[in-house]
Design an enzyme around this catalytic site. Sequence first.
Site, PDB file in Angstrom:
ATOM      1  N   ASP A 102       0.866  -1.175   0.000  1.00  0.00           N
ATOM      2  CA  ASP A 102       0.000   0.000   0.000  1.00  0.00           C
ATOM      3  C   ASP A 102       0.906   1.230   0.000  1.00  0.00           C
ATOM      4  O   ASP A 102       1.830   1.317   0.801  1.00  0.00           O
ATOM      5  CB  ASP A 102      -0.889  -0.016   1.253  1.00  0.00           C
ATOM      6  CG  ASP A 102      -2.031   0.980   1.180  1.00  0.00           C
ATOM      7  OD1 ASP A 102      -1.766   2.146   0.812  1.00  0.00           O
ATOM      8  OD2 ASP A 102      -3.161   0.612   1.507  1.00  0.00           O
ATOM      9  N   ILE A 103       0.660   2.172  -0.911  1.00  0.00           N
ATOM     10  CA  ILE A 103       1.537   3.350  -0.979  1.00  0.00           C
ATOM     11  C   ILE A 103       1.160   4.400   0.069  1.00  0.00           C
ATOM     12  O   ILE A 103       1.865   5.386   0.223  1.00  0.00           O
ATOM     13  CB  ILE A 103       1.579   3.971  -2.389  1.00  0.00           C
ATOM     14  CG1 ILE A 103       0.194   4.394  -2.864  1.00  0.00           C
ATOM     15  CG2 ILE A 103       2.241   3.012  -3.364  1.00  0.00           C
ATOM     16  CD1 ILE A 103       0.214   5.212  -4.147  1.00  0.00           C
ATOM     17  N   ASN A 133     -13.247  -4.341   1.766  1.00  0.00           N
ATOM     18  CA  ASN A 133     -14.418  -3.467   1.689  1.00  0.00           C
ATOM     19  C   ASN A 133     -15.118  -3.626   0.342  1.00  0.00           C
ATOM     20  O   ASN A 133     -14.452  -3.798  -0.683  1.00  0.00           O
ATOM     21  CB  ASN A 133     -13.993  -2.005   1.877  1.00  0.00           C
ATOM     22  CG  ASN A 133     -13.216  -1.785   3.167  1.00  0.00           C
ATOM     23  OD1 ASN A 133     -13.551  -2.331   4.197  1.00  0.00           O
ATOM     24  ND2 ASN A 133     -12.167  -0.987   3.093  1.00  0.00           N
ATOM     25  N   GLN A 140     -14.806   1.398   0.489  1.00  0.00           N
ATOM     26  CA  GLN A 140     -13.973   0.935  -0.624  1.00  0.00           C
ATOM     27  C   GLN A 140     -13.594   2.154  -1.472  1.00  0.00           C
ATOM     28  O   GLN A 140     -14.459   2.824  -2.030  1.00  0.00           O
ATOM     29  CB  GLN A 140     -14.722  -0.093  -1.479  1.00  0.00           C
ATOM     30  CG  GLN A 140     -13.879  -0.688  -2.601  1.00  0.00           C
ATOM     31  CD  GLN A 140     -14.672  -1.670  -3.457  1.00  0.00           C
ATOM     32  OE1 GLN A 140     -15.898  -1.590  -3.539  1.00  0.00           O
ATOM     33  NE2 GLN A 140     -13.976  -2.585  -4.108  1.00  0.00           N
ATOM     34  N   HIS A 174      -9.924  -6.033  -3.425  1.00  0.00           N
ATOM     35  CA  HIS A 174      -8.615  -6.147  -2.792  1.00  0.00           C
ATOM     36  C   HIS A 174      -8.764  -6.317  -1.288  1.00  0.00           C
ATOM     37  O   HIS A 174      -9.707  -5.829  -0.691  1.00  0.00           O
ATOM     38  CB  HIS A 174      -7.721  -4.939  -3.111  1.00  0.00           C
ATOM     39  CG  HIS A 174      -8.247  -3.624  -2.640  1.00  0.00           C
ATOM     40  ND1 HIS A 174      -9.287  -2.967  -3.253  1.00  0.00           N
ATOM     41  CD2 HIS A 174      -7.863  -2.841  -1.596  1.00  0.00           C
ATOM     42  CE1 HIS A 174      -9.527  -1.824  -2.625  1.00  0.00           C
ATOM     43  NE2 HIS A 174      -8.685  -1.723  -1.608  1.00  0.00           N
ATOM     44  N   PHE A 175      -7.833  -7.046  -0.724  1.00  0.00           N
ATOM     45  CA  PHE A 175      -7.758  -7.295   0.710  1.00  0.00           C
ATOM     46  C   PHE A 175      -6.557  -6.539   1.255  1.00  0.00           C
ATOM     47  O   PHE A 175      -5.496  -6.527   0.629  1.00  0.00           O
ATOM     48  CB  PHE A 175      -7.576  -8.789   0.994  1.00  0.00           C
ATOM     49  CG  PHE A 175      -8.751  -9.640   0.604  1.00  0.00           C
ATOM     50  CD1 PHE A 175      -9.598 -10.171   1.562  1.00  0.00           C
ATOM     51  CD2 PHE A 175      -9.002  -9.938  -0.729  1.00  0.00           C
ATOM     52  CE1 PHE A 175     -10.679 -10.971   1.214  1.00  0.00           C
ATOM     53  CE2 PHE A 175     -10.076 -10.740  -1.104  1.00  0.00           C
ATOM     54  CZ  PHE A 175     -10.925 -11.250  -0.126  1.00  0.00           C
ATOM     55  N   HIS A 176      -6.722  -5.919   2.411  1.00  0.00           N
ATOM     56  CA  HIS A 176      -5.612  -5.291   3.122  1.00  0.00           C
ATOM     57  C   HIS A 176      -5.112  -6.277   4.174  1.00  0.00           C
ATOM     58  O   HIS A 176      -5.911  -6.805   4.949  1.00  0.00           O
ATOM     59  CB  HIS A 176      -6.072  -4.038   3.871  1.00  0.00           C
ATOM     60  CG  HIS A 176      -6.545  -2.923   3.002  1.00  0.00           C
ATOM     61  ND1 HIS A 176      -5.786  -1.792   2.774  1.00  0.00           N
ATOM     62  CD2 HIS A 176      -7.702  -2.753   2.324  1.00  0.00           C
ATOM     63  CE1 HIS A 176      -6.454  -0.965   1.981  1.00  0.00           C
ATOM     64  NE2 HIS A 176      -7.626  -1.524   1.695  1.00  0.00           N
TER      65      HIS A 176
END
Length: 201
Positions: A74-75, A130, A137, A143-145
Amino acid sequence: MNELDLHYPPDACPFCNIASAFPASSPSASSPSASTSWEKLRASVPDDNVANPEKTSPSCFIVLASDEVIAFLDILPMTRAHLLVATRGHRVKVEDMRGEEGREMGFWLPILAKVVSKVSRSTDYNIVQNNGARAAQVVPHVHFHIIPRPETMPQIKSKSWTMFGRGQRDELDDDEGASLAAEMRAALREQLEKLKNDSKL
């Protein structure tokens, strides 16, 4: 599909751009075991010379590029080693995922969670996913964090939103991102080697 879910068309999706920049690799045809599942999984972890962050704008720090799943830092991380795990194909919500995507996501998530734990040196983490704008979201692509929760947490002003990806977040430094992604790719190769040695591949 609700208009709230369509922030931009798929051809402008940043995660689709990442998927295009880092295609799934095939095992070398010259390898005697190129058809084995081990070789295919190993080829899903990009070599350092292929994982050039500047292939996309903004930079992408890739960790995994398999047939159906991509994983990258994640940036705007909440903590060090905050990883995003996304479908390669453009799917807006989990309900839009296809069977093979779901199976591959289910395979990679536990392995990547181990990688995040090892690299972050934290045994606690959240896995957050989300669906839709009202559910926080931001990028309308599944996508999953995986968010490590170290013992010494940074000071976060908006604690009620932290689990869902909001709150105080700083941009990832390019040099740190490149170094961290390389460390995570090495840890991922180690995890795959363990699976192979445990005869699970």
